[in-house]
Enzyme design. Structure first.
Site, PDB file in Angstrom:
ATOM      1  N   HIS A  47       1.157  -1.069   0.176  1.00 54.03           N
ATOM      2  CA  HIS A  47      -0.020  -0.009  -0.164  1.00 54.03           C
ATOM      3  C   HIS A  47       0.936   1.334   0.084  1.00 54.03           C
ATOM      4  CE1 HIS A  47       0.727   0.827   4.227  1.00 54.03           C
ATOM      5  NE2 HIS A  47       0.830  -0.447   4.329  1.00 54.03           N
ATOM      6  N   ARG A  48       0.156   2.365  -0.487  1.00 54.73           N
ATOM      7  CA  ARG A  48       0.930   3.590  -0.566  1.00 54.73           C
ATOM      8  C   ARG A  48       0.064   4.534   0.478  1.00 54.73           C
ATOM      9  NH1 ARG A  48       1.427   4.625  -5.770  1.00 54.73           N
ATOM     10  NH2 ARG A  48       3.211   3.508  -5.743  1.00 54.73           N
TER      11      ARG A  48
END
Length: 134
Positions: A47-48
């Site tokens: 994830h970012r």
């Protein structure tokens, strides 16, 4: 008293490893930031981060796509791991005391399989006294 909800951690899923469904069958979901070493990609949801203010506490809500799970227990290293590495292990074991320092415990039951583009978010109920603005 007014009650509000604060988002303490907010990300977007960038990839889901091939082995993630096998871990989900055992009630485990592993997150890493999308900068994680390649050898972790197969077992992790990458994830970012967009909001990175705090890690989860008991009573917080973890939002996984459309599903919401209440945090029952949090291990000692979860906050640092999440804020520094984007790493967190969710375990659907129903425990109110984490067995391992990196565990985030939620109710027993299925954990949803996330897809690229889904949200992974942690929210906290805030109880704040009413302010007198006169």
């Amino acid at each position: 008293m007014s009650t509000g909800t604060t988002t303490v951690y907010d990300t977007t899923v960038t990839a889901v490893g091939e082995q993630v469904p096998a871990f989900l069958e055992h009630g485990i979901l592993i997150f890493f930031g999308d900068h994680a070493p390649a050898e972790l990609h197969d077992i992790s949801v990458l994830h970012r981060v967009t909001v990175c203010d705090d890690g989860p506490r008991p009573g917080d809500l973890v939002h996984l796509g459309e599903e919401t799970l209440e945090v029952l227990a949090v291990g000692d290293v979860v906050r640092d791991n999440l804020l520094n590495l984007g790493h967190m292990d969710i375990k659907a074991d129903g425990l109110t005391e984490a067995k391992l320092p990196g565990d985030v415990c939620v109710r027993k039951g299925p954990i949803p399989l996330l897809a690229t583009g889904d949200a992974f978010r942690i929210t906290r109920q805030e109880n704040t006294p009413e302010q007198d603005h006169s």
